[in-house]
Each structure stands twice: as structure tokens, then as C-alpha cells.
Scaffold this active site. Structure first.
Site, PDB file in Angstrom:
ATOM      1  CB  CYS A 117      -1.480  -4.064   9.893  1.00 44.86           C
ATOM      2  SG  CYS A 117       0.140  -3.716   9.207  1.00 44.86           S
ATOM      3  CG  HIS A 257      -4.262  -1.995   7.563  1.00 45.66           C
ATOM      4  ND1 HIS A 257      -3.520  -1.012   8.184  1.00 45.66           N
ATOM      5  CD2 HIS A 257      -3.354  -2.851   6.998  1.00 45.66           C
ATOM      6  CE1 HIS A 257      -2.241  -1.263   8.005  1.00 45.66           C
ATOM      7  NE2 HIS A 257      -2.111  -2.360   7.287  1.00 45.66           N
ATOM      8  CG  ASN A 287       0.852  -0.338   6.182  1.00 45.91           C
ATOM      9  OD1 ASN A 287       0.394  -0.053   7.281  1.00 45.91           O
ATOM     10  ND2 ASN A 287       1.056  -1.593   5.802  1.00 45.91           N
TER      11      ASN A 287
HETATM   12  O1  UT7 Z   1       0.315  -4.058   6.314  1.00 43.31           O
HETATM   13  C1  UT7 Z   1      -0.172  -5.343   6.364  1.00 43.31           C
HETATM   14  C2  UT7 Z   1       0.659  -6.365   5.721  1.00 43.31           C
HETATM   15  N1  UT7 Z   1       1.218  -6.003   4.443  1.00 43.31           N
HETATM   16  C3  UT7 Z   1       0.490  -6.009   3.299  1.00 43.31           C
HETATM   17  O2  UT7 Z   1      -0.713  -6.154   3.296  1.00 43.31           O
HETATM   18  C4  UT7 Z   1       1.257  -5.828   2.021  1.00 43.31           C
HETATM   19  C5  UT7 Z   1       0.842  -6.856   0.997  1.00 43.31           C
HETATM   20  N2  UT7 Z   1       1.699  -6.863  -0.179  1.00 43.31           N
HETATM   21  C6  UT7 Z   1       1.727  -5.860  -1.087  1.00 43.31           C
HETATM   22  O3  UT7 Z   1       1.079  -4.840  -0.935  1.00 43.31           O
HETATM   23  C7  UT7 Z   1       2.524  -6.074  -2.335  1.00 43.31           C
HETATM   24  O4  UT7 Z   1       2.940  -7.416  -2.387  1.00 43.31           O
HETATM   25  C8  UT7 Z   1       3.772  -5.148  -2.467  1.00 43.31           C
HETATM   26  C9  UT7 Z   1       3.337  -3.721  -2.741  1.00 43.31           C
HETATM   27  C10 UT7 Z   1       4.607  -5.179  -1.215  1.00 43.31           C
HETATM   28  C11 UT7 Z   1       4.620  -5.593  -3.645  1.00 43.31           C
HETATM   29  O5  UT7 Z   1       3.834  -5.579  -4.839  1.00 43.31           O
HETATM   30  P1  UT7 Z   1       3.693  -6.880  -5.762  1.00 43.31           P
HETATM   31  O6  UT7 Z   1       2.826  -6.484  -6.856  1.00 43.31           O
HETATM   32  O7  UT7 Z   1       3.260  -8.036  -4.917  1.00 43.31           O
HETATM   33  O8  UT7 Z   1       5.163  -7.049  -6.267  1.00 43.31           O
HETATM   34  P2  UT7 Z   1       6.116  -8.336  -6.209  1.00 43.31           P
HETATM   35  O9  UT7 Z   1       6.855  -8.313  -4.918  1.00 43.31           O
HETATM   36  O10 UT7 Z   1       5.362  -9.551  -6.595  1.00 43.31           O
HETATM   37  O11 UT7 Z   1       7.076  -7.984  -7.389  1.00 43.31           O
HETATM   38  C12 UT7 Z   1       6.634  -7.939  -8.775  1.00 43.31           C
HETATM   39  C13 UT7 Z   1       7.749  -7.377  -9.611  1.00 43.31           C
HETATM   40  C14 UT7 Z   1       9.082  -8.038  -9.351  1.00 43.31           C
HETATM   41  O12 UT7 Z   1       9.825  -8.028 -10.548  1.00 43.31           O
HETATM   42  P3  UT7 Z   1       9.943  -9.338 -11.471  1.00 43.31           P
HETATM   43  O13 UT7 Z   1      10.530 -10.405 -10.594  1.00 43.31           O
HETATM   44  O14 UT7 Z   1       8.530  -9.649 -11.901  1.00 43.31           O
HETATM   45  O15 UT7 Z   1      10.824  -8.908 -12.569  1.00 43.31           O
HETATM   46  C15 UT7 Z   1       9.732  -7.128  -8.371  1.00 43.31           C
HETATM   47  O16 UT7 Z   1      11.137  -7.199  -8.387  1.00 43.31           O
HETATM   48  O17 UT7 Z   1       7.928  -5.993  -9.301  1.00 43.31           O
HETATM   49  C16 UT7 Z   1       9.264  -5.786  -8.858  1.00 43.31           C
HETATM   50  N3  UT7 Z   1       9.247  -4.768  -7.836  1.00 43.31           N
HETATM   51  C17 UT7 Z   1       9.347  -3.447  -8.076  1.00 43.31           C
HETATM   52  N4  UT7 Z   1       9.521  -2.769  -9.226  1.00 43.31           N
HETATM   53  C18 UT7 Z   1       9.613  -1.426  -9.137  1.00 43.31           C
HETATM   54  C19 UT7 Z   1       9.055  -4.945  -6.493  1.00 43.31           C
HETATM   55  N5  UT7 Z   1       9.072  -3.750  -5.886  1.00 43.31           N
HETATM   56  C20 UT7 Z   1       9.264  -2.827  -6.837  1.00 43.31           C
HETATM   57  C21 UT7 Z   1       9.364  -1.417  -6.802  1.00 43.31           C
HETATM   58  N6  UT7 Z   1       9.532  -0.771  -7.982  1.00 43.31           N
HETATM   59  N7  UT7 Z   1       9.278  -0.696  -5.674  1.00 43.31           N
END
Ligand code: UT7
Length: 330
Positions: A117, A257, A287
Site C-alpha cells: 500500500c 492511503h 482500498n
Molecule cells: O491497506 C493497508 C493494510 N491494511 C489495513 O490497514 C487494514 C487494517 N485493518 C482494518 O482495517 C480492520 O482490522 C478490518 C476492517 C480489516 C477489520 O475490522 P476490525 O474492527 O479490526 O474487526 P476484527 O477483525 O477485529 O473483528 C471484530 C469482530 C469479530 O467478531 P467477534 O470475534 O468480536 O465476535 C469479527 O468476526 O467483527 C467480526 N467481523 C465482521 N462482522 C461483520 C469481521 N469482519 C466482519 C464483517 N462483517 N465483514
């Protein structure tokens, strides 16, 4: 007295595919919903390059052509083309070579630059050095990624953030102090564990097993990457301001970004910038990896004024991150 040569951005081009993949489409594919995606990322839809045999170069080419046509130059005048991408058409040769061949840039040398990125920032900094050295006069930097080719649409946490797109800039020498003024680039390979593709490289070549194990997709531990990204992007942007004796008040635009709106907000707030000074199009495109920053410049071009100071800032796989200061002169 010899004048100092800087690399000015003299034209911008962009390309996004027609097809949209909305949050509501995702609701039919995985267990997710529009509200979760919008509130956690800021994304509503992304563009997807569909069609047999189409690759990253098919987005890079129209972006580059628009860029040079705006400037009124012929492809034969390009000295060098740097293609920043993690989704090359082929493992080799470089997508840059495919682009230069197809547009008839017969006098250009080209290469791909892989910094995930942060690719576009690495590319602009490299291209600017070629110009500053006095050796080259016209360097094109294109950031292009077809992320839909490496996204696992069964992985709801990772797939929802990515989209396809490309943007390109032309760098040319300037003797009035416009263009790329400073850049801080960083990398930390220990971040590999949190964001990588498990197979398809020399360590683990493609096999039936790797395909069945879905190892040819981008693997991301979102929360870990998020923590590093928030700190990395904000820190490096603040460091760039500090070392140039600038504050948020001096900056016309932050060009971040577009990975997650929460990361963008944290960076802007650390720099003391109000939302009106931040380019944000993540809601439309998601992204696009190397494409995000040039696509912002492309969309905001008409609002940029001579003498505006811009901070381009990114964080991504590698880890790689950085910030670049640009004085707008076009
Ligand atoms: O491009 C450069 C590098 N990449 C980045 O900069 C991305 C950085 N990371 C992020 O933007 C975020 O971590 C994500 C958008 C990828 C994920 O969001 P998050 O708030 O960090 O979610 P998480 O992975 O910590 O998951 C939180 C909860 C989980 O459920 P439980 O375990 O709390 O019950 C996940 O299973 O949200 C759940 N979850 C979702 N729920 C509905 C994860 N993805 C989804 C989804 N829809 N799409």
C-alpha cells in the site's frame, strides 16, 4: 549559480473499472452487513475489473494514457515508467514493460516496484530521485492493483476492504521549487506475519495443495495491522511536518492511503487537520492498494491550487509506510 532541480507532478491520470461491488452484494456472499462495513471501514462500494484475461495493466494503461494526453506529450517522450503493484499481470516480466509496450513508449525503461500500500510513495520518491539527478526528464509513476485477483471472497474481514483501480502521475524537472520536496519512507519486515500471501512465491510454489488451502489469497490479521497502521501513518506524517518546520495550518491537503476511514481520521487528527482538508474517496473505491493516493490526486486535481502543500501518507504490507511532501505547481 546552479539551480536545484525538483520533480514536479505535471499531470495526473486515473482509471476505475465500471463494475461496482456494494456492501449489499457482500451481504449475499458472506455473513456481513452494510452497517458493519460502513462503520468499521467507511466503505460503501468498490470497483472490480471483470473480464477474461484482464489484468492490472488494463487499468494502468488508460491511467497512463490520460496522464500523458493531458500534458500533451507522446509516449515516445517517456524516459522511465515505474509500475507500483502487488498484483502484476504476470510474476515476470514486469507489468511496467507490458504497459510501455502497449502504449508505444519505445524509449522508456520500466520496472515494477512492490511496496504494497506504500508502493506509490516509494515509486514517486524513486522517480523524483531520477529527475533530481538530472539524468531523466519524464518519469511516469503508475500505482495500479487488481486486488480482486488475490482477495478471498470467503474471508469476510479482509475481502470487504479491497477494490481495483489505477492512477498515474508524470514527474518532470522544475527549477522553481515545485514538486516533491521531502519524503520519509520506512519498512519493517517483521510485519510480514500479519499481512502476506502464503503461497505462489519461491518458498512455496503453487500446487494443488496450496490452491485447495486457499493460500494464493491475501492473508491479513486485520486488528494487528490496524494498530501498526494507525501509529505508523500518524507518526510518519507528524515527523515529516516537524522536520520541515510545518504545522497542520501550512498544509492544504492530506492525501492518505485509503485502507480504513478510522486510520485516516487518526492521521488527520495527529496532524491537526480538519476533515475538509483530507481527500477521502474510500466510500466509493475501498482500498485499491497502490492506486489509492494517485486516484485521490486524480479526483481532487481541479481543487488543487498553485503553491498548495500536500502530504501524501500511507501504511501497508511489509510493513511499509511513509509520507511525502509535495508543493503543487501544475
Ligand atoms: O491497506 C493497508 C493494510 N491494511 C489495513 O490497514 C487494514 C487494517 N485493518 C482494518 O482495517 C480492520 O482490522 C478490518 C476492517 C480489516 C477489520 O475490522 P476490525 O474492527 O479490526 O474487526 P476484527 O477483525 O477485529 O473483528 C471484530 C469482530 C469479530 O467478531 P467477534 O470475534 O468480536 O465476535 C469479527 O468476526 O467483527 C467480526 N467481523 C465482521 N462482522 C461483520 C469481521 N469482519 C466482519 C464483517 N462483517 N465483514
Amino acid at each position: 549559480m546552479t539551480k536545484i532541480i525538483t520533480a514536479a507532478i505535471t499531470a495526473i491520470g486515473g482509471y476505475v473499472p465500471e463494475d461496482r461491488l456494494t456492501n449489499f452484494d457482500f451481504e449475499k456472499m458472506v455473513d456481513t452487513n452494510d452497517e458493519w462495513i460502513r462503520t468499521r471501514t467507511g466503505i460503501s462500494e468498490r470497483r472490480i475489473l471483470r473480464g477474461e484475461g484482464l489484468g492490472t495493466s488494463d487499468m494502468g494503461i488508460p491511467a497512463v494514457l490520460e496522464c500523458i494526453q493531458k500534458r500533451g506529450i507522446d509516449p515516445t517522450e517517456i524516459d522511465c515508467l515505474i509500475c507500483c503493484t502487488v498484483t502484476p499481470d504476470l510474476v515476470f516480466p514486469a507489468t511496467a514493460n507490458i504497459i510501455t509496450d502497449k502504449i508505444g513508449a519505445i524509449n522508456a525503461f520500466g520496472f515494477d516496484l512492490q511496496a504494497a500500500c506504500s508502493g506509490f510513495l516509494y515509486g514517486v520518491t524513486t522517480g523524483a530521485s531520477f529527475i533530481e539527478s538530472g539524468r531523466y526528464k519524464k518519469v511516469v509513476v503508475v500505482g495500479a492493483d487488481k486486488m480482486s485477483a488475490i482477495v478471498d471472497y470467503q474471508d469476510r474481514a479482509t475481502s470487504i476492504i479491497f477494490g481495483d483501480g489505477a492512477g498515474a502521475v508524470l514527474l518532470e524537472p522544475n527549477e522553481e521549487g515545485y514538486g516533491v520536496l521531502d519524503s520519509i519512507l520506512k519498512s519493517d519486515g517483521s510485519g510480514c506475519q500479519f499481512l502476506h500471501m502464503k503461497a505462489g512465491g519461491s518458498r512455496k510454489p503453487a500446487s494443488i495443495e496450496t490452491v485447495l488451502a486457499r493460500e494464493h489469497y491475501a492473508y491479513q490479521e486485520g486488528q494487528a495491522v490496524f494498530k501498526f497502521a494507525v501509529k505508523g501513518m500518524a507518526d510518519v506524517s507528524a515527523e515529516l511536518l516537524e522536520r520541515n518546520n510545518l504545522t497542520g495550518d501550512d498544509i492544504a491537503w492530506l492525501v492518505p492511503h485509503q485502507a480504513n476511514l478510522r486510520i485516516i481520521d487518526a492521521t488527520a487528527s495527529r496532524m491537526g487537520l480538519p476533515k475538509e482538508k483530507v481527500m477521502i474517496n474510500i466510500q466509493k473505491y475501498g482500498n485499491t492498494t497502490s492506486g489509492t493516493i494517485p486516484l485521490c490526486l486524480w479526483e481532487w486535481e481541479n481543487q488543487l491550487m498553485k503553491d498548495d502543500l500536500l502530504v501524501l501518507s500511507a501504511f501497508g504490507g511489509g510493513f511499509t509506510w511513509g509520507a511525502t511532501l509535495v508543493k503543487w505547481g501544475a
